[in-house]
Motif scaffolding. Sequence first.
Motif, short mmCIF file in Angstrom:
data_model
loop_
_atom_site.label_atom_id
_atom_site.label_comp_id
_atom_site.label_asym_id
_atom_site.label_seq_id
_atom_site.Cartn_x
_atom_site.Cartn_y
_atom_site.Cartn_z
N ARG A 1 83.74 83.15 94.51
CA ARG A 1 83.88 84.54 94.08
C ARG A 1 83.15 85.45 95.06
O ARG A 1 82.19 85.04 95.68
CB ARG A 1 83.30 84.75 92.68
N ARG A 2 83.64 86.68 95.15
CA ARG A 2 83.01 87.67 96.00
C ARG A 2 82.86 88.97 95.24
O ARG A 2 83.70 89.30 94.40
CB ARG A 2 83.85 87.92 97.26
N PHE A 3 81.81 89.70 95.56
CA PHE A 3 81.59 91.02 94.99
C PHE A 3 81.30 91.96 96.15
O PHE A 3 80.48 91.66 97.00
CB PHE A 3 80.40 91.03 94.02
N ILE A 4 81.99 93.10 96.16
CA ILE A 4 81.71 94.14 97.14
C ILE A 4 80.93 95.23 96.43
O ILE A 4 81.35 95.70 95.37
CB ILE A 4 83.01 94.73 97.73
N GLY A 5 79.80 95.61 97.00
CA GLY A 5 78.98 96.67 96.44
C GLY A 5 78.92 97.86 97.37
O GLY A 5 78.82 97.71 98.59
N PHE A 6 79.00 99.05 96.79
CA PHE A 6 78.90 100.29 97.55
C PHE A 6 77.64 101.01 97.12
O PHE A 6 77.40 101.17 95.92
CB PHE A 6 80.15 101.16 97.30
N TYR A 7 76.83 101.44 98.08
CA TYR A 7 75.50 101.97 97.78
C TYR A 7 75.38 103.45 98.09
O TYR A 7 76.06 103.98 98.96
CB TYR A 7 74.45 101.18 98.58
N SER B 1 70.37 101.67 95.29
CA SER B 1 71.19 102.11 94.17
C SER B 1 72.66 101.78 94.42
O SER B 1 73.32 102.43 95.23
CB SER B 1 71.02 103.62 93.97
N CYS B 2 73.15 100.76 93.72
CA CYS B 2 74.55 100.36 93.85
C CYS B 2 75.40 101.28 92.98
O CYS B 2 75.23 101.36 91.77
CB CYS B 2 74.73 98.91 93.42
N LEU B 3 76.33 102.00 93.62
CA LEU B 3 77.19 102.94 92.91
C LEU B 3 78.36 102.23 92.24
O LEU B 3 78.83 102.66 91.19
CB LEU B 3 77.72 103.99 93.88
N LEU B 4 78.85 101.16 92.87
CA LEU B 4 80.03 100.47 92.36
C LEU B 4 80.03 99.05 92.88
O LEU B 4 79.75 98.80 94.05
CB LEU B 4 81.30 101.19 92.85
N SER B 5 80.34 98.10 92.01
CA SER B 5 80.48 96.70 92.39
C SER B 5 81.88 96.25 91.99
O SER B 5 82.29 96.43 90.84
CB SER B 5 79.42 95.85 91.69
N VAL B 6 82.62 95.67 92.94
CA VAL B 6 83.99 95.24 92.69
C VAL B 6 84.08 93.73 92.86
O VAL B 6 83.86 93.22 93.96
CB VAL B 6 84.97 95.94 93.67
N PRO B 7 84.39 92.99 91.77
CA PRO B 7 84.56 91.54 91.91
C PRO B 7 85.92 91.21 92.51
O PRO B 7 86.92 91.88 92.21
CB PRO B 7 84.46 91.04 90.46
#
Length: 156
Positions: A34-40, A47-53
């Motif tokens: 699995r992978r998660f992309i995080g936008f800070y 501060s992670c604004l959004l995490s997308v699995p």
Amino acid sequence: MGTHRTTLPGVGVQYDYTTESGQHISVVVHHDGRRFIGFYDQDDPDSCLLSVPLTPQEATGLAHLIDSAPIDAVRTEGIDLVTEHIPLGTRSPYGGRLLADTKARTRTGASIVAVLRTHSAHPSPGPEFRLAIGDTLVAVGTREGVDALADIISEG
């Protein structure tokens, strides 16, 4: 612009990337694929604004949209085959020892296809290749085999 790699024990690996404009993006690759992309937040790098699995297939599809050339070179859809970078850290018992000492393929079924050093790459290292702390091993095999190899390399 640059990438920073952090091993997450029991989880996988986190890759932090900073764009030329200063945006911070993080990708966490779990041992199970699995992978998660995080936008800070640019003003608060913690501060992670959004995490997308993403499933492995979704990650491959997204990578193909960004740059199809590397994805087209090796197709693994429907095949239980993974490629991982395994760091040889200070806790590894294999620093200064020969690659043959790992018995990687015999013990795990995974193959070490290259060793990356700070300023060089060593493709297809032979059994007489001497490993060093700080090396990154490029391994290919099944998910289970590569995970087993990562465990052996990190703690013996």
